[in-house]
Write an enzyme that holds these catalytic residues in place. Structure first.
Site, PDB file in Angstrom:
ATOM      1  CB  CYS A 171      13.787  85.720  28.633  1.00 54.52           C
ATOM      2  SG  CYS A 171      13.816  84.127  29.495  1.00 54.52           S
TER       3      CYS A 171
HETATM    4  N1  LIG Z   1      19.655  81.715  27.881  1.00 53.43           N
HETATM    5  C1  LIG Z   1      18.752  82.678  28.037  1.00 53.43           C
HETATM    6  O1  LIG Z   1      17.856  82.893  27.183  1.00 53.43           O
HETATM    7  C2  LIG Z   1      18.782  83.549  29.244  1.00 53.43           C
HETATM    8  C3  LIG Z   1      19.701  83.346  30.259  1.00 53.43           C
HETATM    9  N2  LIG Z   1      19.717  84.180  31.356  1.00 53.43           N
HETATM   10  C4  LIG Z   1      20.631  83.963  32.473  1.00 53.43           C
HETATM   11  O2  LIG Z   1      21.966  84.095  32.059  1.00 53.43           O
HETATM   12  C5  LIG Z   1      22.810  83.303  32.894  1.00 53.43           C
HETATM   13  C6  LIG Z   1      23.657  82.424  31.974  1.00 53.43           C
HETATM   14  O3  LIG Z   1      22.757  81.549  31.291  1.00 53.43           O
HETATM   15  P1  LIG Z   1      23.111  80.859  29.919  1.00 53.43           P
HETATM   16  O4  LIG Z   1      24.041  81.708  29.159  1.00 53.43           O
HETATM   17  O5  LIG Z   1      21.821  80.475  29.307  1.00 53.43           O
HETATM   18  O6  LIG Z   1      23.850  79.535  30.482  1.00 53.43           O
HETATM   19  P2  LIG Z   1      24.985  78.635  29.813  1.00 53.43           P
HETATM   20  O7  LIG Z   1      24.961  77.371  30.576  1.00 53.43           O
HETATM   21  O8  LIG Z   1      24.805  78.587  28.353  1.00 53.43           O
HETATM   22  O9  LIG Z   1      26.319  79.433  30.134  1.00 53.43           O
HETATM   23  C7  LIG Z   1      26.794  79.616  31.440  1.00 53.43           C
HETATM   24  C8  LIG Z   1      28.287  79.795  31.393  1.00 53.43           C
HETATM   25  O10 LIG Z   1      28.744  80.014  32.731  1.00 53.43           O
HETATM   26  C9  LIG Z   1      29.832  79.128  32.969  1.00 53.43           C
HETATM   27  N3  LIG Z   1      29.896  78.801  34.405  1.00 53.43           N
HETATM   28  C10 LIG Z   1      29.055  78.039  35.118  1.00 53.43           C
HETATM   29  N4  LIG Z   1      29.438  77.984  36.409  1.00 53.43           N
HETATM   30  C11 LIG Z   1      30.564  78.721  36.503  1.00 53.43           C
HETATM   31  C12 LIG Z   1      31.450  79.055  37.552  1.00 53.43           C
HETATM   32  N5  LIG Z   1      31.248  78.602  38.804  1.00 53.43           N
HETATM   33  N6  LIG Z   1      32.506  79.854  37.297  1.00 53.43           N
HETATM   34  C13 LIG Z   1      32.709  80.319  36.044  1.00 53.43           C
HETATM   35  N7  LIG Z   1      31.915  80.038  34.992  1.00 53.43           N
HETATM   36  C14 LIG Z   1      30.865  79.252  35.216  1.00 53.43           C
HETATM   37  C15 LIG Z   1      29.505  77.909  32.151  1.00 53.43           C
HETATM   38  O11 LIG Z   1      30.639  77.116  31.962  1.00 53.43           O
HETATM   39  P3  LIG Z   1      30.515  75.536  31.651  1.00 53.43           P
HETATM   40  O12 LIG Z   1      30.428  75.443  30.170  1.00 53.43           O
HETATM   41  O13 LIG Z   1      31.752  74.962  32.213  1.00 53.43           O
HETATM   42  O14 LIG Z   1      29.281  75.026  32.329  1.00 53.43           O
HETATM   43  C16 LIG Z   1      29.003  78.555  30.869  1.00 53.43           C
HETATM   44  O15 LIG Z   1      30.055  78.962  30.038  1.00 53.43           O
HETATM   45  C17 LIG Z   1      21.908  82.470  33.797  1.00 53.43           C
HETATM   46  O16 LIG Z   1      21.873  83.025  35.087  1.00 53.43           O
HETATM   47  C18 LIG Z   1      20.556  82.572  33.106  1.00 53.43           C
HETATM   48  O17 LIG Z   1      19.521  82.451  34.046  1.00 53.43           O
HETATM   49  C19 LIG Z   1      18.879  85.241  31.416  1.00 53.43           C
HETATM   50  C20 LIG Z   1      17.939  85.480  30.459  1.00 53.43           C
HETATM   51  C21 LIG Z   1      17.790  84.601  29.316  1.00 53.43           C
HETATM   52  C1  LIG Z   2      13.558  77.785  28.349  1.00 54.11           C
HETATM   53  C2  LIG Z   2      14.134  77.928  29.723  1.00 54.11           C
HETATM   54  O1  LIG Z   2      14.526  76.972  30.371  1.00 54.11           O
HETATM   55  N1  LIG Z   2      14.171  79.149  30.198  1.00 54.11           N
HETATM   56  C3  LIG Z   2      14.684  79.459  31.495  1.00 54.11           C
HETATM   57  C4  LIG Z   2      14.584  80.927  31.664  1.00 54.11           C
HETATM   58  C5  LIG Z   2      15.669  81.592  30.927  1.00 54.11           C
HETATM   59  C6  LIG Z   2      16.778  81.897  31.873  1.00 54.11           C
HETATM   60  O2  LIG Z   2      17.509  81.089  32.378  1.00 54.11           O
HETATM   61  O3  LIG Z   2      16.827  83.110  32.128  1.00 54.11           O
HETATM   62  P1  LIG Z   2      16.703  83.840  33.473  1.00 54.11           P
HETATM   63  O4  LIG Z   2      18.026  84.203  33.951  1.00 54.11           O
HETATM   64  O5  LIG Z   2      15.883  84.943  33.099  1.00 54.11           O
HETATM   65  O6  LIG Z   2      16.037  82.939  34.459  1.00 54.11           O
HETATM   66  C7  LIG Z   2      13.901  78.826  32.617  1.00 54.11           C
HETATM   67  O7  LIG Z   2      12.696  78.689  32.494  1.00 54.11           O
HETATM   68  O8  LIG Z   2      14.523  78.573  33.658  1.00 54.11           O
END
Ligand SMILES: NC(=O)C1=CN([C@@H]2O[C@H](COP(=O)(O)OP(=O)(O)OC[C@H]3O[C@@H](n4cnc5c(N)ncnc54)[C@H](OP(=O)(O)O)[C@@H]3O)[C@@H](O)[C@H]2O)C=CC1
Ligand SMILES: CC(=O)N[C@@H](CCC(=O)OP(=O)(O)O)C(=O)O
Length: 310
Positions: free
Chosen positions: A117
């Site tokens: 992000c």
């Molecule tokens: N949130 C954001 O704004 C952004 C996120 N991302 C990336 O997206 C990815 C997901 O992040 P985010 O959605 O925020 O995280 P969350 O923790 O909200 O969701 C992650 C999901 O993955 C599941 N999970 C974790 N480990 C495993 C596993 N071993 N096998 C299967 N499922 C699993 C979790 O289950 P459980 O509930 O059991 O933990 C949960 O449902 C990350 O890599 C993050 O860096 C990228 C850009 C922005």
């Molecule tokens: C607010 C907050 O905690 N933000 C995350 C970045 C968002 C995220 O997990 O996304 P990426 O997959 O792009 O790393 C962090 O700083 O680690």
């Protein structure tokens, strides 16, 4: 037959938002796992290998495991939203607007790494200026940013929204990444075409979705003759004809008194601004986006559509 899409991590923050964006679509078939089975490796492996495109919304380690599960199956294409492959040269970097060739590279790729992000904002501001020779070699770039708390996934959402937890966060705004080793720094450096790692100072505010990324610059340390207007012209030329990433006209940004971090919450677009005083010696480049829109889920759907079009 409609292409099959499987979102591994569909019950997490990023995964759920991708599902919402796909809800009304008839041109794709969504494969799904019940929430209670989300960590069942055998079911995931089966789903991953039944998909035409797998979108991984998992922590880095789980993403790597998922990629292993499909590595021998050339019929499955992958979009990974984690940090695991963003600087891996064998993956296409999923920021379609970052240069002219990128959309075609994404479209034909088997493996696409969805950008972070914060890097989406920082690279969106810096890369066109590096490519145009405006941002000089060795410039000591700083990137200051604030994100909505959904950026920290399910855990941070709970910490911000449930004040009865032992690990609740009560601060309305906090800085983190204080060791200056945030996981997004390599990605910003490589895809921002920087020769020197930026100082990255992220923060989180008490709002769910939205993001401001700032890159302040001294004009006398840029290419000779650079002005606020020439920086604006370079960014405007780079994004000409794009509808997802746009550059605010100077006539508009020159009149603004504030930038609202949540203005684009719920949208998949990103708006860039060049702030400063005409004839002055400094500018502040600003990107406004939704951390879960163009910063994650919106970009993943955009990349999926590019891949489906190939
Ligand atoms: N949130 C954001 O704004 C952004 C996120 N991302 C990336 O997206 C990815 C997901 O992040 P985010 O959605 O925020 O995280 P969350 O923790 O909200 O969701 C992650 C999901 O993955 C599941 N999970 C974790 N480990 C495993 C596993 N071993 N096998 C299967 N499922 C699993 C979790 O289950 P459980 O509930 O059991 O933990 C949960 O449902 C990350 O890599 C993050 O860096 C990228 C850009 C922005
Ligand atoms: C607010 C907050 O905690 N933000 C995350 C970045 C968002 C995220 O997990 O996304 P990426 O997959 O792009 O790393 C962090 O700083 O680690």
């Amino acid at each position: 037959m409609a292409p099959k899409i499987f979102i591994d991590g569909e019950h997490g923050t990023t995964g759920l938002q991708i599902r919402t964006r796909m809800a009304g679509r008839r041109d794709v078939e969504l494969l799904s796992i019940p929430e209670a089975e989300r960590r069942n490796a055998a079911i995931r492996e089966d789903m991953l290998n039944s998909a035409d495109i797998a979108i991984l919304c998992l922590p880095d380690d789980a993403s790597k495991e998922a990629v292993q599960m499909v590595s021998a199956n050339n019929n499955v294409r992958v979009i990974d939203t984690s940090t695991a492959y963003r600087v891996d040269p064998s993956w296409a970097y999923g920021f379609a607007e970052m240069d002219k060739e990128q959309a075609a590279k994404i479209s034909s790729a088997r493996f696409v790494a969805n950008p972070g992000c914060y890097p989406t904002g920082a690279i969106g501001l810096m890369r066109p200026l590096r490519a145009a020779g405006i941002l000089s070699d060795g410039y000591p770039v700083s990137v200051n940013a604030v994100s909505g708390y959904t950026g920290g996934g399910k855990q941070m959402i709970a910490q911000m929204e449930d004040q009865s937890r032992d690990d609740a966060i009560s601060a309305p705004h906090f800085l983190y990444g204080l060791t200056l080793t945030h996981k997004h720094v390599p990605e910003m450096k490589i895809h921002g075409l920087l020769d020197r790692a930026p100082i990255f100072a992220p923060s989180v505010g008490k709002f769910a979705q939205g993001m401001i990324v700032q890159v302040p610059l001294h004009l006398d340390m840029l290419a000779s003759g650079t002005t606020l207007e020439s920086i604006h012209a370079a960014l405007t030329a780079h994004y000409a004809g794009q509808d997802i990433v746009t550059v605010a006209p100077l006539a508009d940004s020159g009149k603004m008194a504030r930038v609202d971090a949540v203005e684009l919450a719920g949208k998949d677009t990103m708006k860039l601004f060049v702030f400063g005083t005409p004839g002055g010696s400094q500018v502040n480049l600003v990107a406004l986006l939704d951390n879960l829109g163009k910063g994650a889920s919106g970009a993943a759907v955009q990349n999926m559509d590019l891949m489906l079009a190939s």
